[in-house]
Design an enzyme around this catalytic site. Structure first.
Site, PDB file in Angstrom:
ATOM      1  N   SER A 167       0.855  -1.184   0.000  1.00  0.00           N
ATOM      2  CA  SER A 167       0.000   0.000   0.000  1.00  0.00           C
ATOM      3  C   SER A 167       0.894   1.239   0.000  1.00  0.00           C
ATOM      4  O   SER A 167       1.681   1.414  -0.916  1.00  0.00           O
ATOM      5  CB  SER A 167      -0.950  -0.030   1.202  1.00  0.00           C
ATOM      6  OG  SER A 167      -1.837   1.071   1.173  1.00  0.00           O
ATOM      7  N   THR A 168       0.837   2.071   1.020  1.00  0.00           N
ATOM      8  CA  THR A 168       1.607   3.311   1.060  1.00  0.00           C
ATOM      9  C   THR A 168       3.099   3.042   0.895  1.00  0.00           C
ATOM     10  O   THR A 168       3.679   2.260   1.627  1.00  0.00           O
ATOM     11  CB  THR A 168       1.374   4.048   2.391  1.00  0.00           C
ATOM     12  OG1 THR A 168      -0.025   4.151   2.624  1.00  0.00           O
ATOM     13  CG2 THR A 168       2.006   5.427   2.366  1.00  0.00           C
ATOM     14  N   HIS A 194      -2.615  -1.270  -3.366  1.00  0.00           N
ATOM     15  CA  HIS A 194      -3.785  -0.424  -3.132  1.00  0.00           C
ATOM     16  C   HIS A 194      -3.666   0.821  -4.006  1.00  0.00           C
ATOM     17  O   HIS A 194      -2.849   1.702  -3.748  1.00  0.00           O
ATOM     18  CB  HIS A 194      -3.874  -0.032  -1.662  1.00  0.00           C
ATOM     19  CG  HIS A 194      -4.127  -1.187  -0.752  1.00  0.00           C
ATOM     20  ND1 HIS A 194      -3.990  -1.091   0.619  1.00  0.00           N
ATOM     21  CD2 HIS A 194      -4.513  -2.464  -0.997  1.00  0.00           C
ATOM     22  CE1 HIS A 194      -4.289  -2.262   1.170  1.00  0.00           C
ATOM     23  NE2 HIS A 194      -4.602  -3.108   0.201  1.00  0.00           N
ATOM     24  N   MET A 288      -0.099   1.039   5.019  1.00  0.00           N
ATOM     25  CA  MET A 288      -0.862   1.233   6.246  1.00  0.00           C
ATOM     26  C   MET A 288      -2.007   0.225   6.303  1.00  0.00           C
ATOM     27  O   MET A 288      -2.478  -0.267   5.275  1.00  0.00           O
ATOM     28  CB  MET A 288      -1.397   2.658   6.343  1.00  0.00           C
ATOM     29  CG  MET A 288      -2.412   3.045   5.288  1.00  0.00           C
ATOM     30  SD  MET A 288      -2.970   4.754   5.517  1.00  0.00           S
ATOM     31  CE  MET A 288      -4.115   4.913   4.153  1.00  0.00           C
ATOM     32  N   ASP A 291      -4.384  -5.147   5.835  1.00  0.00           N
ATOM     33  CA  ASP A 291      -4.683  -6.031   4.708  1.00  0.00           C
ATOM     34  C   ASP A 291      -3.495  -6.958   4.466  1.00  0.00           C
ATOM     35  O   ASP A 291      -2.348  -6.518   4.431  1.00  0.00           O
ATOM     36  CB  ASP A 291      -4.970  -5.201   3.451  1.00  0.00           C
ATOM     37  CG  ASP A 291      -5.470  -6.041   2.295  1.00  0.00           C
ATOM     38  OD1 ASP A 291      -6.062  -7.108   2.549  1.00  0.00           O
ATOM     39  OD2 ASP A 291      -5.270  -5.630   1.132  1.00  0.00           O
TER      40      ASP A 291
END
Length: 347
Positions: A167-168, A194, A288, A291
């Site tokens: 993600s991030t 993401h 973050m 998941d």
């Protein structure tokens, strides 16, 4: 009284600056200043020393990409890009990420103000996450990563499937891992980053250009074989629907599936654990949230191996931390060693 990160809001629209400021302050984030273009942003950041900057891309005098480059060179500060939900916006956003921005928040098409307002809590959460990002090495590509992995195709177990979730901070991390994998190995990879729909196609194209593996955005029913990579399409879950003789097939699912993100790492990992009966490796990179933690358990239960990125090299140590907390991770490694961990850990 604010207890959140000190933030500078940069946008050439006075209305948008006010809207973003109101959203952030309603969520407990302290906005210490606003700026109308990149030049003003660089000056204001120097004066206020914020924890995080929200940066529009298209602005007069100095655009967001140039402003990020200046900030990273003069006063490295975590930057969240606010990007148009278009193909052109995706191109500009990736240029900003290359320049050192940590992450982006996509402005939906149509009436922007209404779209952002509907996503208030997500914007606040993302700003808080980016504010805590580790910028060490921002804009640099470590020599040991750029040089490629010492692993060879012969080191990889036949018919190995790898599922990577991030993600991030993930776009750069995913690229580094894929570029370090032996391109001629008997390996097929599924990537779940993401990212909204308008961005995943461009992301796949960038990975394909950078790495020796054949990378493309997933389509419903797509098959992936040796030396190939599928990137989950934004807004849809990617499930492994079938696996046979080293080739797997995916389906794209437009359902919630009990996840708070779409695509979800959990959905792809759990389906791979059900369908793949050859060597299987799960990888959880920077990001973050949590998941991937359910997917990690599923892969471990199926006899697969799991690698998580370590805290020191993660931009945001959320997803890999939660993965490691399951107790099912076989190796916690710095980013430069993740590809080697995949090769060594494949059962």
């Amino acid at each position: 009284m604010h207890g959140g990160p000190r933030t500078v809001v940069v946008d050439d629209s006075r209305f948008m600056r006010g809207l973003i400021t109101d959203i952030l302050e309603s969520g407990g984030v302290e906005v210490v200043a606003e700026a109308a273009d990149g030049e003003e942003a660089v000056r204001v950041v120097a004066e206020t020393d914020p924890d995080v900057v929200t940066m529009d891309v298209e602005m007069p005098r100095m655009n967001g990409i140039e402003a990020v480059e200046r900030l990273m060179a003069e006063r490295p500060t975590p930057v969240l890009m606010l990007s148009a939900y278009t193909d052109e916006g995706a191109e500009e956003t990736f240029a900003a990420l290359d320049a050192g921005a940590v992450d982006f928040f996509a402005k939906p098409g149509g009436e922007v103000s209404m779209g952002v307002s509907r996503l208030e809590s997500q914007l606040v959460e993302t700003v808080r996450s980016v504010a805590g990002a580790d910028l060490s090495g921002a804009g640099e590509r470590p020599a040991e990563v750029a040089a490629g992995s010492a692993s060879t195709a012969a080191d990889v177990a036949p018919n190995t499937t790898v599922v990577i979730g991030s993600s991030t901070g993930g776009p750069d991390a995913v690229e580094r891992v894929l570029c370090d994998l032996p391109p001629d190995a008997d390996i097929r990879v599924l990537v779940v980053q993401h990212m909204p729909e308008a961005f995943t196609g461009r992301f796949a194209a960038r990975l394909d250009a950078a790495c020796g593996l054949d990378v493309r955005e997933a389509t419903d029913g797509a098959r992936v074989g040796r030396g190939e990579v599928l990137v989950a399409r934004g807004g849809l879950h990617m499930e492994v629907s079938n696996y046979r003789d080293g080739r797997l097939r995916v389906r794209l699912v437009d359902e919630d599936r009990g996840q708070n993100v779409r695509p979800s790492v959990n959905v792809t990992m759990e389906s791979a654990a059900r369908e793949v009966d050859d060597p299987l490796v799960g990888v959880v990179l920077t990001g973050m949230g949590d998941d991937g933690s359910d997917g990690v358990n599923a892969i471990a239960d199926a006899g697969g191996f799991v690698v998580a990125q370590d805290e020191e090299t993660s931009v945001v140590y959320g997803m890999p931390k939660r993965a490691a907390a399951t107790g099912r991770v076989g190796a916690v490694l710095p980013l430069a060693d993740v590809a080697g961990g995949i090769v060594r850990g494949a059962p």
